[in-house]
Scaffold this motif. Structure first.
Motif, PDB file in Angstrom:
ATOM      1  N   ILE A  18       0.860  -1.183   0.000  1.00 39.87           N
ATOM      2  CA  ILE A  18       0.000   0.000   0.000  1.00 39.87           C
ATOM      3  C   ILE A  18       0.893   1.229   0.000  1.00 39.87           C
ATOM      4  O   ILE A  18       1.757   1.387   0.864  1.00 39.87           O
ATOM      5  CB  ILE A  18      -0.941   0.023   1.216  1.00 39.87           C
ATOM      6  CG1 ILE A  18      -1.831  -1.223   1.209  1.00 39.87           C
ATOM      7  CG2 ILE A  18      -1.798   1.284   1.209  1.00 39.87           C
ATOM      8  CD1 ILE A  18      -2.753  -1.343   2.401  1.00 39.87           C
ATOM      9  N   TYR A  34       1.045   5.302   0.208  1.00 38.27           N
ATOM     10  CA  TYR A  34       0.296   6.474   0.648  1.00 38.27           C
ATOM     11  C   TYR A  34       0.922   7.707   0.006  1.00 38.27           C
ATOM     12  O   TYR A  34       2.097   8.015   0.234  1.00 38.27           O
ATOM     13  CB  TYR A  34       0.320   6.581   2.166  1.00 38.27           C
ATOM     14  CG  TYR A  34      -0.313   5.391   2.858  1.00 38.27           C
ATOM     15  CD1 TYR A  34      -1.694   5.320   3.045  1.00 38.27           C
ATOM     16  CD2 TYR A  34       0.465   4.334   3.311  1.00 38.27           C
ATOM     17  CE1 TYR A  34      -2.277   4.221   3.669  1.00 38.27           C
ATOM     18  CE2 TYR A  34      -0.112   3.234   3.934  1.00 38.27           C
ATOM     19  CZ  TYR A  34      -1.474   3.184   4.109  1.00 38.27           C
ATOM     20  OH  TYR A  34      -2.047   2.096   4.723  1.00 38.27           O
ATOM     21  N   ILE A  56      -2.203  -1.365  -3.738  1.00 42.88           N
ATOM     22  CA  ILE A  56      -3.204  -0.328  -3.507  1.00 42.88           C
ATOM     23  C   ILE A  56      -2.507   1.023  -3.352  1.00 42.88           C
ATOM     24  O   ILE A  56      -1.487   1.135  -2.670  1.00 42.88           O
ATOM     25  CB  ILE A  56      -4.039  -0.618  -2.231  1.00 42.88           C
ATOM     26  CG1 ILE A  56      -4.846  -1.903  -2.409  1.00 42.88           C
ATOM     27  CG2 ILE A  56      -4.976   0.554  -1.918  1.00 42.88           C
ATOM     28  CD1 ILE A  56      -5.920  -1.825  -3.463  1.00 42.88           C
ATOM     29  N   ASN A  61      -3.164   4.818  -2.009  1.00 39.35           N
ATOM     30  CA  ASN A  61      -4.061   5.619  -1.175  1.00 39.35           C
ATOM     31  C   ASN A  61      -3.635   7.086  -1.235  1.00 39.35           C
ATOM     32  O   ASN A  61      -2.447   7.399  -1.169  1.00 39.35           O
ATOM     33  CB  ASN A  61      -4.028   5.115   0.269  1.00 39.35           C
ATOM     34  CG  ASN A  61      -4.880   5.958   1.199  1.00 39.35           C
ATOM     35  OD1 ASN A  61      -4.447   7.005   1.679  1.00 39.35           O
ATOM     36  ND2 ASN A  61      -6.093   5.503   1.458  1.00 39.35           N
ATOM     37  N   ASN A  98      -8.934   5.148  -2.508  1.00 40.43           N
ATOM     38  CA  ASN A  98      -8.016   4.070  -2.858  1.00 40.43           C
ATOM     39  C   ASN A  98      -8.123   3.739  -4.340  1.00 40.43           C
ATOM     40  O   ASN A  98      -9.221   3.720  -4.909  1.00 40.43           O
ATOM     41  CB  ASN A  98      -8.327   2.813  -2.040  1.00 40.43           C
ATOM     42  CG  ASN A  98      -8.050   3.007  -0.560  1.00 40.43           C
ATOM     43  OD1 ASN A  98      -7.003   3.511  -0.179  1.00 40.43           O
ATOM     44  ND2 ASN A  98      -8.993   2.610   0.286  1.00 40.43           N
ATOM     45  N   ASN A 153      -6.337   1.151  -7.644  1.00 35.06           N
ATOM     46  CA  ASN A 153      -5.407   0.096  -8.020  1.00 35.06           C
ATOM     47  C   ASN A 153      -4.297   0.728  -8.851  1.00 35.06           C
ATOM     48  O   ASN A 153      -4.321   1.933  -9.122  1.00 35.06           O
ATOM     49  CB  ASN A 153      -6.109  -1.044  -8.770  1.00 35.06           C
ATOM     50  CG  ASN A 153      -6.785  -0.571 -10.052  1.00 35.06           C
ATOM     51  OD1 ASN A 153      -6.411   0.439 -10.645  1.00 35.06           O
ATOM     52  ND2 ASN A 153      -7.792  -1.305 -10.486  1.00 35.06           N
ATOM     53  N   GLU A 179      -8.502  -1.334   1.320  1.00 30.57           N
ATOM     54  CA  GLU A 179      -7.276  -1.184   2.103  1.00 30.57           C
ATOM     55  C   GLU A 179      -7.412  -1.887   3.452  1.00 30.57           C
ATOM     56  O   GLU A 179      -6.525  -2.652   3.863  1.00 30.57           O
ATOM     57  CB  GLU A 179      -6.973   0.296   2.320  1.00 30.57           C
ATOM     58  CG  GLU A 179      -5.754   0.542   3.198  1.00 30.57           C
ATOM     59  CD  GLU A 179      -5.695   1.968   3.714  1.00 30.57           C
ATOM     60  OE1 GLU A 179      -4.775   2.257   4.498  1.00 30.57           O
ATOM     61  OE2 GLU A 179      -6.572   2.775   3.358  1.00 30.57           O
TER      62      GLU A 179
END
Length: 264
Positions: free
Chosen positions: A69, A71, A104, A106, A113, A115, A126
């Motif tokens: 993930i 951010y 993911i 974010n 979120n 892809n 998430e």
């Protein structure tokens, strides 16, 4: 010029066996290097003095088998997603299998979120992935509490790096490279090996000390990309010291030499 901030959280699925280790996967590190080269500022959490180590799986061809993930902060969502997506696309050109659903993006730690294609995904995606990852960690913790019935083979053998013990082994390293010797205890797995449906081994390790073949600095700190040629010299990550965590039986090993020799 730095355009944005990207945060990536480290994750140690083997905390019970190897506590207080700041880990990222090999493919995540390559992505980070590509982002840095592209002028992006990347921060790996926790942002502390703990050394960054690489979690790798030798013998498996799938990329991003672990959850990633990213951010993103500081830019419009569509622009930020495009920056990361283009870098991921470069990694995917290698032709390896990719668990795309594990990646993911974010925006601003909100409910936005995406892809890696830049398509918006469900708000709970998430949260669901993080919960699955935590459960995965708990299952591994249970497995590592099991004591091997074979004194000679202390390390568990898993199936496809999933937390279910199917045997026990000894992982060793010699002049030929990494090797394993052990016993498969699961009858179904034995049968699948004999049928040729499971063919090879993949070893999970933690690279504690690494060195870049181009600049001789820590491989986690420089921006040289493995496999890329710099001044007629190919970049290689030299692993100086590593912990071998587990061995897994897999369907198709990426290295054709990582085959199972099952003795009856």
């Amino acid at each position: 010029m730095i355009n944005e901030l990207i945060e990536i959280e480290s994750f140690n699925p083997f905390e019970c066996q190897y506590p207080n280790r700041k880990l990222i996967t090999r493919e995540t590190l390559i992505l980070i290097k590509n982002l840095r080269v592209a002028g992006q500022k990347v921060r790996i959490l926790p942002d502390d003095d703990q050394p960054l180590e690489i979690l790798y799986k030798k013998g498996i061809s799938e990329m991003f088998s672990d959850v990633l993930i990213l951010y993103l902060f500081g830019k419009a969502a569509d622009v930020a997603v495009n920056v990361v997506s283009s870098q991921i696309d470069k990694l995917l050109e290698s032709g390896k299998n990719v668990k795309k659903e594990n990646i993911i993006i974010n925006i601003d730690r909100s409910t936005n979120n995406f892809n890696y294609y830049g398509e918006k995904v469900l708000k709970n995606t998430e949260k669901k992935l993080l919960e699955e990852r935590l459960q995965f960690k708990k299952e591994f913790e249970k497995c590592f509490k099991v004591i091997s019935p074979f004194k000679k083979y202390p390390t568990p053998i898993f199936l496809n790096h999933n937390p279910k013990i199917v045997g026990w082994c000894l992982i060793y390293e010699d002049e030929k490279g990494l090797g394993t010797e052990g016993i498969v205890t699961d009858k179904k797995v034995k049968r699948r090996i004999r049928q040729g449906r499971l063919k090879g081994f993949s070893i999970t390790g933690i690279a504690k000390i690494t060195q870049c073949s181009i600049c001789n600095s820590k491989f986690t700190e420089c921006n040289h990309i493995p496999g890329k040629v710099y001044d007629n010299k190919k970049c290689v990550n030299k692993i100086i010291d590593a912990d071998f965590v587990e061995a897994s039986i897999v369907k198709e090993p990426v290295n054709p030499q990582c085959l199972i020799n099952l003795e009856v």
